[in-house]
Design an enzyme around this catalytic site. Structure first.
Site, mmCIF file in Angstrom:
data_model
loop_
_atom_site.group_PDB
_atom_site.id
_atom_site.type_symbol
_atom_site.label_atom_id
_atom_site.label_comp_id
_atom_site.label_asym_id
_atom_site.label_seq_id
_atom_site.Cartn_x
_atom_site.Cartn_y
_atom_site.Cartn_z
ATOM 1 C CB CYS A 1 -0.890 0.011 1.246
ATOM 2 S SG CYS A 1 -1.852 1.543 1.452
ATOM 3 C CB CYS B 1 -2.976 4.228 -5.388
ATOM 4 S SG CYS B 1 -4.283 3.536 -4.350
#
Lengths: 237, 237
Positions: free
Chosen positions: A83, A197
Site C-alpha cells: 500500500c 496506489c
C-alpha cells in the site's frame, strides 16, 4: 539456496494484497513448489482508513507498527507493505522493527531514476493521504524530478473511483475513468505516469496510456524477488 | 460486528493459497474495505512435500504445527489450511493449538451429507498422500458414502498433472486431462466428484463434468465466512 522470508503488511485493500501475492508467485517462475518464497502475510483490512482520519480517532501508525512487529516475531527477514499511502507511517513501522523495511516509495523513486533518467516531470495517480504526506513529491524532488498531481476536481474523481475499486468494481467504466485521469496528467505535461496506489494497476495497464506507466506494485514484486531470492543486499534496518 | 481473525496455513501450493484468499474476498462482498476479514497467512512452500516423503527425511507435521502455533500467537481466532493432503497431519496441528482448527475434510464430508444426501458413491480426485491417509474414505464412510478413487494408472496421471499445475500449468491441455480423470470416476459409477486437492479447481469447474462437482476450496471459503463473519459456533478446539 537461502531464500529470505518476506513479511507483508497487507489488507489495504485486500485485493491489492492478493494481487501482490499472485504477481510475485508468477514472477518467481519456480521450478518446484519448494522454490517459491515463504510469505508471512498480515492481511488486515481493519487498519484505520488512511484517507479519512479523524484527529481524535484511531490512527493507522500504531496498528501498522503492531502488524510489523508480529511479522518479525513470526520469522520475517524483512518487511514490505502492499500500500503506497500507508507509507506515510513508515517511521512508526521502522521504529517497531529490527529487520529491514523495504520502502515502496524509495524503491519506486530509485527505479524511476535508473530506468527513466530522462524523465523530469512525472504524473502521479495517488490517494489524498499519499499526496498530503508528500511521499512521492519529496522522494522524486531529491532526484530533481517534478511531480505532477491531479487538480482538486481530478483528485475527487480519483478518490471516488478508488473506493469503487476497493468495493470490487473492476468494470470497463472504472477502467475508462482511470485512463481519463491518467490522460489528464499526460495533458498537463507528465512524461511518465506513476501508478502510486496499489489499486490503480487493478484497472490500468501500460497499453491504456500513451506515456510509460510505472506500476509501483510491479516495482514491489521485482524488488522483493531481488532481496528475498536473488541475494541483493537489503537496505539498512 | 465482531469479525474473527482467520489463521491460514498455506503455501501448499502457493497458487492454491492465493486462490483461497481471492475467492474469500470475492465471496465476502464487503461494502467497505474495513468489512473484510483479517487473515493471517503463513504461505510456506517449504513444507516437506506430502506426496514424496522419505522415512528418514524431514516430516511435514512438525513444520505445520509450528506454523499453526505462529498463527495463533499472532492473533488467529481459528485456523484453516488450504491444502487437503496436509490434513494427514491434522492431529499434530490440533495438538499445537489452543484455538479451533477447522478441518477441510470434516467440513466437506458434512456438506456432502447436507447438500447431496442421495449420493452413495462419491468420486475423489486427490493426491496420493491424501489417499494413503484415507482422509476422505474414512470421513465419508461414517456417513455411509463409498469413495471411488482412480486406479494406479489414473493416479499416476493425476500426480503428473498435479505437479504440472504446481509449476503454473493452467493450460487447456491441463484442463482436458483433469476433465478426463474426473470422467473416469464418473464412468466407474461416481454420482458426484470431489475436487479433493486445492489445485484441482484451478483447472476444473462444474461445467466441465456431467455430475455435481464438490469443490473443497469452495467449501473452505463458505465455511470460513460462516465461522468468521456470520457468527456460527466453531467446532471445539
Amino acid at each position: 539456496m537461502s531464500l529470505k522470508t518476506v513479511g507483508v503488511i497487507g489488507g489495504m485493500g485486500p485485493a491489492a494484497t492478493v494481487d501482490f501475492m499472485d504477481r510475485l508467485l508468477k514472477a518467481t517462475k519456480a521450478p518446484t513448489e519448494q522454490d517459491n518464497l515463504r510469505l508471512l502475510v498480515d492481511c488486515n483490512p481493519h487498519v484505520p482508513d488512511r484517507n479519512h482520519l479523524q484527529p481524535d480517532g484511531p490512527q493507522p501508525g500504531p496498528v501498522l507498527a503492531q502488524m510489523a512487529r508480529g511479522l518479525e516475531r513470526s520469522g520475517a527477514d524483512f518487511v514490505v507493505m502492499a500500500c503506497n499511502t500507508a507509507h506515510a507511517y513508515e517511521g512508526e513501522i521502522r521504529a517497531a522493527l529490527t529487520v529491514p523495511f523495504v520502502s515502496l516509495i524509495a524503491e519506486t523513486a530509485a527505479m524511476l531514476k535508473a530506468r527513466h533518467p530522462q524523465v523530469k516531470r512525472a504524473g502521479l495517480l495517488a490517494a489524498s493521504g499519499c499526496l498530503d504526506a508528500r511521499l512521492y513529491q519529496d522522494a522524486l524532488a531529491k532526484n530533481e524530478v517534478e511531480t505532477l498531481t491531479l487538480d482538486a476536481e481530478g483528485l475527487q474523481r480519483f478518490m471516488t473511483l478508488l473506493y469503487e475499486i476497493k468495493r470490487g468494481d473492476l468494470s470497463d467504466a472504472a477502467r475508462a475513468e482511470m485512463r481519463a485521469l491518467a490522460d489528464l496528467l499526460i495533458a498537463a505535461g507528465a512524461e511518465l505516469v506513476i501508478a502510486g496506489c496499489t489499486e490503480v494497476p487493478l484497472v490500468l495497464a501500460q497499453p491504456d496510456i500513451a506515456k510509460p506507466l510505472l506500476d509501483t506494485m510491479a516495482v514491489l514484486v521485482e524488488r522483493t524477488l531481488a532481496y528475498a531470492r536473488d541475494g541483493e543486499a537489503l537496505p539498512a534496518a
